[in-house]
Design a protein around this motif. Structure first.
Motif, short mmCIF file in Angstrom:
data_model
loop_
_atom_site.label_atom_id
_atom_site.label_comp_id
_atom_site.label_asym_id
_atom_site.label_seq_id
_atom_site.Cartn_x
_atom_site.Cartn_y
_atom_site.Cartn_z
N TYR A 11 -2.03 -1.58 13.30
CA TYR A 11 -0.59 -1.37 13.47
C TYR A 11 -0.20 -2.18 14.69
O TYR A 11 -0.23 -1.71 15.82
CB TYR A 11 -0.30 0.12 13.66
N ALA A 13 2.74 -3.98 16.37
CA ALA A 13 4.18 -3.87 16.27
C ALA A 13 4.89 -4.87 17.18
O ALA A 13 4.42 -5.19 18.27
CB ALA A 13 4.64 -2.46 16.62
N VAL A 72 4.25 -4.98 11.78
CA VAL A 72 5.31 -3.97 11.72
C VAL A 72 6.39 -4.37 12.71
O VAL A 72 6.09 -4.69 13.87
CB VAL A 72 4.81 -2.56 12.07
N HIS A 95 6.15 -4.65 7.42
CA HIS A 95 6.69 -3.30 7.37
C HIS A 95 7.79 -3.19 8.42
O HIS A 95 7.76 -3.91 9.44
CB HIS A 95 5.60 -2.28 7.63
N ILE A 326 1.62 3.28 5.74
CA ILE A 326 1.09 1.92 5.66
C ILE A 326 -0.38 1.95 5.24
O ILE A 326 -0.86 1.07 4.52
CB ILE A 326 1.26 1.21 7.02
#
Length: 364
Positions: A11, A13, A72, A95, A326
């Motif tokens: 993840y 971001a 993301v 995402h 996710i």
């Protein structure tokens, strides 16, 4: 039953926007076990000033650099910029976590929702009050039938941060924030919470809009400070709510009360550790105690009873569930772009009703 293995994905971001919401998102990303690949602000200078506090790896000079570095994208910028950034991220296969309102009009929100569905990406909207454990307890009690057939819902969402004529913010400008300001900003939260807890949907609205301060910082104001709203639901409830950003002394007071043929249940966001339970014979205050809550509520109770949880905890849980989605899981109650579209449709019905001073239907 076959064992299903969930593969935990990275993840990484990118947070676009470094104001209050960008900081809340950044902390939630860290709690969820993600990494903050970088941030972008309204200017590179502002982003660099925020980078250390947000623990960002770098500062992005443009959106393309952010899309290259992350999988993301968290969109935390003024409302009129949500759509172009989110759509660019979706087109790049990223995402997206996009602040609400999802867009300044329902048609754009629809396009964003359809784009995310077509791309197969996870796209969520932080209606984070859903993540209070006592909200989940209220929802479970309604679903179990303990409240009875639902008949009435009412409440309010009151703030005072725009009380004075000198109080100002980009949200006041309709070109940046949208035609509805108080309702789009906080009324959307109240309506989402009502539909989430009750399992029922608003079918028609009758709204009155008022602007307490017609001028702010030397300029005319077109957006509303106050909304009073009557509504009817598809399931037969009637109700009302009051939305205000000019109620002195009220900082962030979201109150939702739902009555049925057997009981009443009420949640006050400024007192999030408890639920008020009303009965014909006696009333009760239910405290957040994970040992005695519905499993969906207990899941979100991260600390023992008596150790208060709050707004940031809700945001942390929301981002954690976004990460779980996710990873291929399906967390219950995760608000997606479809919920953002729903909020945009309710907002357009409220705006139409406020203009005509008549009832307006909310399209599905």
């Amino acid at each position: 039953m076959a064992h299903v293995t969930i593969t935990r994905q990275d993840y990484r971001a990118a947070v676009i926007g470094t104001g209050f919401m960008g900081r809340v998102h950044a902390r939630a990303i860290a709690v969820a076990g993600g990494s903050l690949a970088g941030i972008a602000g309204s200017t590179p200078e502002r982003a660099r000033e925020a980078a250390a506090d947000l623990r960002a790896e770098t500062v992005f000079d443009d959106l393309d650099a952010a899309l290259d570095a992350a999988n993301v994208v968290h969109v935390c910028v003024p409302n009129h910029l949500h759509a172009p950034i989110a759509l660019a991220a979706i087109a790049a296969g990223k995402h997206v976590v996009c602040e609400k309102p999802l867009a300044t009009d329902a048609e754009t929100a629809r396009a964003m929702t359809e784009a995310a569905q077509a791309a197969g990406v996870v796209a969520t909207v932080p209606f984070v009050y859903r993540f209070h454990p006592m909200v989940r307890e209220a929802r479970a009690r309604v679903a179990s039938g303990r409240i009875g057939r639902l008949t009435l819902a009412h409440g309010s969402y009151l703030q005072d941060w725009l009380l004075r004529p000198g109080d100002d913010n980009w949200r006041v400008d309709a070109e940046k924030g949208g035609a509805l300001r108080a309702f789009g900003d906080i009324g959307s939260h109240w309506c989402d919470l009502l539909e989430f807890v009750s399992g029922d949907r608003i079918a028609a609205v009758n709204a009155q809009l008022a602007t307490a301060n017609r001028r702010r910082s030397g300029r005319d104001v077109a957006t509303e400070d106050i909304v009073t709203l009557q509504f009817a639901t598809a399931g037969g409830m009637v109700g009302s709510t009051v939305i205000s950003q000019v109620s002195a002394g009220r900082k962030n007071r979201l109150l939702l009360e739902i009555s049925g043929t057997e009981a009443t249940i009420a949640f006050d966001q400024e007192q999030p550790e408890t639920l008020w339970l009303g009965g014909r014979d006696q009333n009760a205050i239910l405290m957040r105690d994970p040992e005695h809550l519905h499993p969906d509520a207990a899941r979100l109770a991260r600390v023992p009873a008596g150790h208060a949880q709050g707004y940031q905890d809700c945001f942390d849980a929301f981002v954690a569930d976004t990460r779980a989605a996710i990873d291929g899981q399906a967390p219950d109650g995760l608000p997606t772009f479809a919920d953002g579209l729903r909020a945009a449709r309710i907002a357009e019905a409220v705006f139409a009703s406020g203009r005509t001073r008549d009832w307006a239907e909310v399209p599905e």
